[in-house]
Design a protein around this motif. Structure first.
Motif, PDB file in Angstrom:
ATOM      1  N   UNK A   8       0.835  -1.212   0.000  1.00 55.29           N
ATOM      2  CA  UNK A   8       0.000   0.000   0.000  1.00 55.29           C
ATOM      3  C   UNK A   8       0.861   1.249   0.000  1.00 55.29           C
ATOM      4  N   UNK A   9       1.925   1.246   0.792  1.00 53.38           N
ATOM      5  CA  UNK A   9       2.828   2.406   0.834  1.00 53.38           C
ATOM      6  C   UNK A   9       3.525   2.612  -0.509  1.00 53.38           C
ATOM      7  N   UNK A  10       3.917   1.530  -1.146  1.00 51.92           N
ATOM      8  CA  UNK A  10       4.566   1.619  -2.454  1.00 51.92           C
ATOM      9  C   UNK A  10       3.608   2.202  -3.494  1.00 51.92           C
ATOM     10  N   UNK A  11       2.361   1.747  -3.464  1.00 56.80           N
ATOM     11  CA  UNK A  11       1.362   2.269  -4.403  1.00 56.80           C
ATOM     12  C   UNK A  11       1.111   3.758  -4.165  1.00 56.80           C
ATOM     13  N   UNK A  12       0.985   4.141  -2.902  1.00 60.45           N
ATOM     14  CA  UNK A  12       0.760   5.553  -2.570  1.00 60.45           C
ATOM     15  C   UNK A  12       1.929   6.414  -3.042  1.00 60.45           C
ATOM     16  N   UNK A  13       3.130   5.928  -2.809  1.00 55.56           N
ATOM     17  CA  UNK A  13       4.316   6.665  -3.222  1.00 55.56           C
ATOM     18  C   UNK A  13       4.364   6.814  -4.741  1.00 55.56           C
ATOM     19  N   UNK A  14       4.029   5.755  -5.454  1.00 54.23           N
ATOM     20  CA  UNK A  14       4.013   5.802  -6.920  1.00 54.23           C
ATOM     21  C   UNK A  14       2.977   6.801  -7.424  1.00 54.23           C
ATOM     22  N   UNK A  15       1.819   6.832  -6.775  1.00 54.84           N
ATOM     23  CA  UNK A  15       0.766   7.780  -7.174  1.00 54.84           C
ATOM     24  C   UNK A  15       1.211   9.209  -6.930  1.00 54.84           C
TER      25      UNK A  15
END
Length: 77
Positions: A8-15
């Motif tokens: 989830x943190x990786x996805x948020x960072x990518x967004x």
């Protein structure tokens, strides 16, 4: 409070990075369009100034020169 998983943190960072890239791209496009608009306006005024000189029309030359100077001040060039 629930902690977010690594995924989830990786996805948020990518967004967040994608939004930042989009913002920078929009800013760059806006700057490019402004530069093109300025160049076109300057070229048009210079053509009219040259025509006024050729016609020996001092009044028109003075008016267009003032407009050209204001344009340069407005865009900081």
């Amino acid at each position: 409070m629930k902690e977010k998983s690594y995924t989830e943190l990786t996805k948020l960072n990518a967004m967040k990075r994608k939004k930042a890239k989009t913002y920078v791209m929009d800013l760059y496009i806006d700057m490019l369009l402004s530069e093109i608009h300025l160049k076109i306006e300057k070229d048009n005024l210079m053509t009219l100034i040259d025509k006024a000189i050729d016609e020996r029309n001092r009044e028109k030359f003075n008016q267009l020169s003032i407009e050209f100077n204001q344009l340069c001040k407005r865009f900081g060039s």
